[in-house]
Design a protein around this motif. Structure first.
Motif, PDB file in Angstrom:
ATOM      1  N   VAL A 194      74.509  -2.570  34.569  1.00 50.39           N
ATOM      2  CA  VAL A 194      74.754  -1.161  34.244  1.00 50.39           C
ATOM      3  C   VAL A 194      74.154  -0.295  35.344  1.00 50.39           C
ATOM      4  O   VAL A 194      73.117  -0.644  35.928  1.00 50.39           O
ATOM      5  CB  VAL A 194      74.189  -0.749  32.862  1.00 50.39           C
ATOM      6  CG1 VAL A 194      74.888  -1.468  31.735  1.00 50.39           C
ATOM      7  CG2 VAL A 194      72.692  -0.955  32.782  1.00 50.39           C
ATOM      8  N   LEU A 195      74.839   0.802  35.636  1.00 51.13           N
ATOM      9  CA  LEU A 195      74.357   1.735  36.658  1.00 51.13           C
ATOM     10  C   LEU A 195      73.856   2.985  35.941  1.00 51.13           C
ATOM     11  O   LEU A 195      74.602   3.613  35.194  1.00 51.13           O
ATOM     12  CB  LEU A 195      75.482   2.070  37.633  1.00 51.13           C
ATOM     13  CG  LEU A 195      75.054   2.773  38.932  1.00 51.13           C
ATOM     14  CD1 LEU A 195      76.050   2.491  40.044  1.00 51.13           C
ATOM     15  CD2 LEU A 195      74.884   4.264  38.758  1.00 51.13           C
ATOM     16  N   VAL A 196      72.585   3.313  36.171  1.00 53.94           N
ATOM     17  CA  VAL A 196      71.938   4.401  35.424  1.00 53.94           C
ATOM     18  C   VAL A 196      71.382   5.441  36.385  1.00 53.94           C
ATOM     19  O   VAL A 196      70.656   5.104  37.326  1.00 53.94           O
ATOM     20  CB  VAL A 196      70.768   3.857  34.563  1.00 53.94           C
ATOM     21  CG1 VAL A 196      70.237   4.968  33.652  1.00 53.94           C
ATOM     22  CG2 VAL A 196      71.186   2.649  33.741  1.00 53.94           C
ATOM     23  N   GLY A 197      71.714   6.714  36.135  1.00 55.19           N
ATOM     24  CA  GLY A 197      71.189   7.791  36.958  1.00 55.19           C
ATOM     25  C   GLY A 197      70.293   8.727  36.174  1.00 55.19           C
ATOM     26  O   GLY A 197      69.079   8.612  36.177  1.00 55.19           O
ATOM     27  N   GLU A 198      70.946   9.653  35.475  1.00 51.93           N
ATOM     28  CA  GLU A 198      70.229  10.761  34.826  1.00 51.93           C
ATOM     29  C   GLU A 198      69.036  10.327  33.977  1.00 51.93           C
ATOM     30  O   GLU A 198      67.955  10.931  34.053  1.00 51.93           O
ATOM     31  CB  GLU A 198      71.209  11.554  33.964  1.00 51.93           C
ATOM     32  CG  GLU A 198      70.553  12.711  33.260  1.00 51.93           C
ATOM     33  CD  GLU A 198      71.533  13.612  32.532  1.00 51.93           C
ATOM     34  OE1 GLU A 198      72.726  13.615  32.881  1.00 51.93           O
ATOM     35  OE2 GLU A 198      71.092  14.309  31.608  1.00 51.93           O
TER      36      GLU A 198
ATOM     37  N   ALA B 214      69.698   1.206  39.651  1.00 46.34           N
ATOM     38  CA  ALA B 214      68.991   2.450  39.317  1.00 46.34           C
ATOM     39  C   ALA B 214      69.274   3.491  40.397  1.00 46.34           C
ATOM     40  O   ALA B 214      69.176   3.197  41.594  1.00 46.34           O
ATOM     41  CB  ALA B 214      67.493   2.174  39.224  1.00 46.34           C
ATOM     42  N   GLU B 215      69.614   4.701  39.954  1.00 48.67           N
ATOM     43  CA  GLU B 215      70.113   5.711  40.888  1.00 48.67           C
ATOM     44  C   GLU B 215      69.101   6.808  41.205  1.00 48.67           C
ATOM     45  O   GLU B 215      68.435   7.336  40.313  1.00 48.67           O
ATOM     46  CB  GLU B 215      71.368   6.345  40.286  1.00 48.67           C
ATOM     47  CG  GLU B 215      72.103   7.290  41.218  1.00 48.67           C
ATOM     48  CD  GLU B 215      73.559   7.395  40.833  1.00 48.67           C
ATOM     49  OE1 GLU B 215      74.351   6.506  41.192  1.00 48.67           O
ATOM     50  OE2 GLU B 215      73.898   8.366  40.141  1.00 48.67           O
ATOM     51  N   VAL B 216      69.061   7.165  42.487  1.00 47.48           N
ATOM     52  CA  VAL B 216      68.299   8.329  42.941  1.00 47.48           C
ATOM     53  C   VAL B 216      69.247   9.523  42.857  1.00 47.48           C
ATOM     54  O   VAL B 216      70.184   9.644  43.649  1.00 47.48           O
ATOM     55  CB  VAL B 216      67.796   8.115  44.388  1.00 47.48           C
ATOM     56  CG1 VAL B 216      67.078   9.362  44.893  1.00 47.48           C
ATOM     57  CG2 VAL B 216      66.875   6.891  44.469  1.00 47.48           C
ATOM     58  N   LYS B 217      69.033  10.378  41.868  1.00 49.45           N
ATOM     59  CA  LYS B 217      70.006  11.442  41.544  1.00 49.45           C
ATOM     60  C   LYS B 217      69.280  12.761  41.303  1.00 49.45           C
ATOM     61  O   LYS B 217      68.603  12.931  40.296  1.00 49.45           O
ATOM     62  CB  LYS B 217      70.785  10.998  40.291  1.00 49.45           C
ATOM     63  CG  LYS B 217      71.939  11.905  39.888  1.00 49.45           C
ATOM     64  CD  LYS B 217      72.742  11.302  38.730  1.00 49.45           C
ATOM     65  CE  LYS B 217      74.009  12.082  38.463  1.00 49.45           C
ATOM     66  NZ  LYS B 217      74.819  11.496  37.367  1.00 49.45           N
ATOM     67  N   ARG B 218      69.440  13.715  42.234  1.00 56.51           N
ATOM     68  CA  ARG B 218      68.755  15.004  42.100  1.00 56.51           C
ATOM     69  C   ARG B 218      69.537  16.002  41.253  1.00 56.51           C
ATOM     70  O   ARG B 218      68.966  16.840  40.576  1.00 56.51           O
ATOM     71  CB  ARG B 218      68.575  15.653  43.480  1.00 56.51           C
ATOM     72  CG  ARG B 218      67.558  15.005  44.362  1.00 56.51           C
ATOM     73  CD  ARG B 218      67.217  15.943  45.534  1.00 56.51           C
ATOM     74  NE  ARG B 218      66.202  15.325  46.360  1.00 56.51           N
ATOM     75  CZ  ARG B 218      66.471  14.469  47.343  1.00 56.51           C
ATOM     76  NH1 ARG B 218      67.716  14.157  47.630  1.00 56.51           N
ATOM     77  NH2 ARG B 218      65.490  13.925  48.045  1.00 56.51           N
ATOM     78  N   ALA B 219      70.866  15.930  41.396  1.00 56.44           N
ATOM     79  CA  ALA B 219      71.724  16.938  40.764  1.00 56.44           C
ATOM     80  C   ALA B 219      73.120  16.348  40.634  1.00 56.44           C
ATOM     81  O   ALA B 219      73.414  15.299  41.218  1.00 56.44           O
ATOM     82  CB  ALA B 219      71.777  18.187  41.642  1.00 56.44           C
TER      83      ALA B 219
END
Ligand SMILES: O=C(O)c1ccccc1NCC(=O)[C@H](O)[C@H](O)COP(=O)(O)O
Length: 277
Positions: A235-239, A52-57
């Motif tokens: 699976v790698l998930v961001g948004e 799980a990704e920490v994604k600001r932009a």
């Protein structure tokens, strides 16, 4: 363009190095407690696993979410069942930082990935000094022998490389490294186009014993099931996690997606993960 992203990341690393020289970062990296075993955390299991990704932009989507407390978000990911946390540390286009990574490392007990445009040893030492267990290596961004040197350095520091590919030729180059964890990114990092079927076309080229990661373009539980059916271990998930309402609920719907197709359908109907334009 990917080359612009790499140049920007290297320029930022040069600035940090002028303040904190390599010897200092190397000493901090070696002083850290041992990295967590990311291969064990991500190894194939009955159910697909999630990074799980920490994604600001992002360059393709602009601003996604105001994440004022990345550590709290990472804790909710861990609570929701994530097997590892990805932290984007690139500053210019993703608004990330090594401080984010360090805060996440201190808050969770699962492996943490430094997701950045890594192209020199200094960045690898920085990753370990901040507490990373996994480091991304993008094959498209790295020529030999640098790719092999960085891969070796990551392992010599006790970390694991997530070796990322986007074509059959890149998978071959990745396999020459003898990787433990190999990713196929659905996103072309130069055009930003998404191809959710790419993983399925390349998966057979990845031998048993290598953890297979499908990266990007997961918006709903059915996308997780799609990757799982194609052979993904992880699976790698961001948004979808930063824009989809309660991340714990979104993660649970994703983790349940592959074990029960009927449940996947109903989770798809109720998930708040938004569709991309
Ligand atoms: O996300 C982007 O726009 C992007 C553009 C150029 C290089 C890298 C980019 N993102 C990094 C990633 O690969 C994703 O953050 C990660 O796989 C999660 O993707 P998603 O679930 O689609 O947000």
């Amino acid at each position: 363009m990917l080359s612009d992203l790499v140049s920007g990341a290297l320029a930022d690393a040069a600035e940090r190095r002028s303040i904190r020289p390599l010897a200092e970062v190397e000493a901090a990296a070696l002083a850290r407690p041992a990295a967590l075993d990311a291969v064990a955390a991500l190894e194939p299991a009955e159910r697909v696993k999630i990074i799980a990704e920490v994604k600001r932009a992002s360059p393709s989507r602009g601003a996604l979410a105001e994440i004022t407390d990345p550590a709290a978000l990472a804790v909710s990911y861990e609570t929701g069942g994530a097997s590892a946390i990805s932290v984007l540390t690139e500053q210019r286009r993703f608004r990330g930082s090594l401080d984010d990574l360090e805060a996440v490392r201190a808050a969770v007990g699962i492996p943490v990935l430094r997701k950045d445009f890594i192209a020199e040893p200094y960045q690898v030492f920085e990753a370990r000094a901040a507490g990373a267990d996994l480091v991304l290596l993008i094959v498209a961004a790295l020529e030999q022998p640098l790719l092999a040197e960085l891969h070796e350095l990551i392992h010599s520091l006790g970390m694991t490389a997530l070796v990322e590919t986007h074509s059959a030729e890149e998978v071959e180059r990745a396999l020459d490294l003898g990787p433990s964890v190999l990713g196929v990114n659905a996103r072309d990092l130069s055009t930003f186009e998404l191809d959710r079927d790419l993983f399925g076309r390349l998966a057979d080229r990845i031998p048993a014993g290598v953890v297979r990661v499908a990266e990007s373009a997961v918006l709903r539980p059915a996308d997780v099931a799609h990757y799982r059916d194609a052979g993904a271990d992880v699976v790698l998930v961001g948004e979808a996690l930063v824009t989809g309402g309660d991340p714990i609920q979104t993660l649970e719907s994703f983790l349940n997606a592959q074990s029960d197709p009927a449940q996947a359908e109903s989770a798809e109907a109720s998930t708040t993960a938004g569709e991309r334009a």
